[in-house]
Design a protein around this motif. Structure first.
Motif, short mmCIF file in Angstrom:
data_model
loop_
_atom_site.label_atom_id
_atom_site.label_comp_id
_atom_site.label_asym_id
_atom_site.label_seq_id
_atom_site.Cartn_x
_atom_site.Cartn_y
_atom_site.Cartn_z
N ARG A 175 83.57 -32.79 -142.23
CA ARG A 175 82.86 -33.46 -143.32
C ARG A 175 83.22 -34.93 -143.39
O ARG A 175 84.24 -35.37 -142.87
CB ARG A 175 83.21 -32.79 -144.65
N THR A 176 82.38 -35.68 -144.09
CA THR A 176 82.64 -37.09 -144.33
C THR A 176 83.70 -37.22 -145.41
O THR A 176 83.65 -36.52 -146.42
CB THR A 176 81.35 -37.80 -144.78
N ARG B 283 86.18 -43.41 -145.41
CA ARG B 283 86.09 -43.39 -143.94
C ARG B 283 84.64 -43.44 -143.54
O ARG B 283 83.76 -42.96 -144.24
CB ARG B 283 86.74 -42.13 -143.37
N ARG B 284 84.38 -43.99 -142.37
CA ARG B 284 83.01 -44.08 -141.87
C ARG B 284 82.46 -42.70 -141.55
O ARG B 284 83.17 -41.83 -141.09
CB ARG B 284 82.95 -44.95 -140.62
N ASP B 285 81.17 -42.54 -141.80
CA ASP B 285 80.48 -41.30 -141.47
C ASP B 285 79.95 -41.44 -140.05
O ASP B 285 79.02 -42.19 -139.78
CB ASP B 285 79.33 -41.09 -142.46
N TRP C 209 76.18 -40.63 -139.55
CA TRP C 209 75.29 -41.67 -140.06
C TRP C 209 75.30 -42.88 -139.12
O TRP C 209 74.25 -43.44 -138.82
CB TRP C 209 75.70 -42.10 -141.47
#
Length: 81
Positions: free
Chosen positions: A44-45, A49-51, A54
């Motif tokens: 999971r995101t 923190r960067r996804d 995406w």
């Protein structure tokens, strides 16, 4: 008759910039550390923190008429989920 010499141009004086104030970072309470570890293990995101998914989807060209993988599922152009 003598022509007067032009006055020297004004030189700007640099203004000292104060150093940035360090931001105090507090560690997350243990309950949140455990929750973040669970979410990370599930892919999971996480907050702050960067996804990765995406970033990957947004990096593709908008004109790409190809099937893409969204959350592990292949999605064709124009298909709804």
């Amino acid at each position: 008759m003598a022509v007067p010499a032009p006055a020297p141009a004004a030189v700007p004086v640099p203004v000292p910039v104060p150093p940035p104030v360090p931001v105090q970072v507090h560690p997350d309470p243990p309950i949140y550390q455990a929750l973040y570890a669970l979410w990370a293990s599930q892919g999971r995101t996480l907050p702050g923190r960067r996804d990765a998914e995406w970033t990957r989807l947004a990096a593709g060209p908008v004109w790409a008429g190809r099937t893409v993988r969204v959350s592990g599922v292949l999605v064709s152009p124009g298909a709804s989920r």
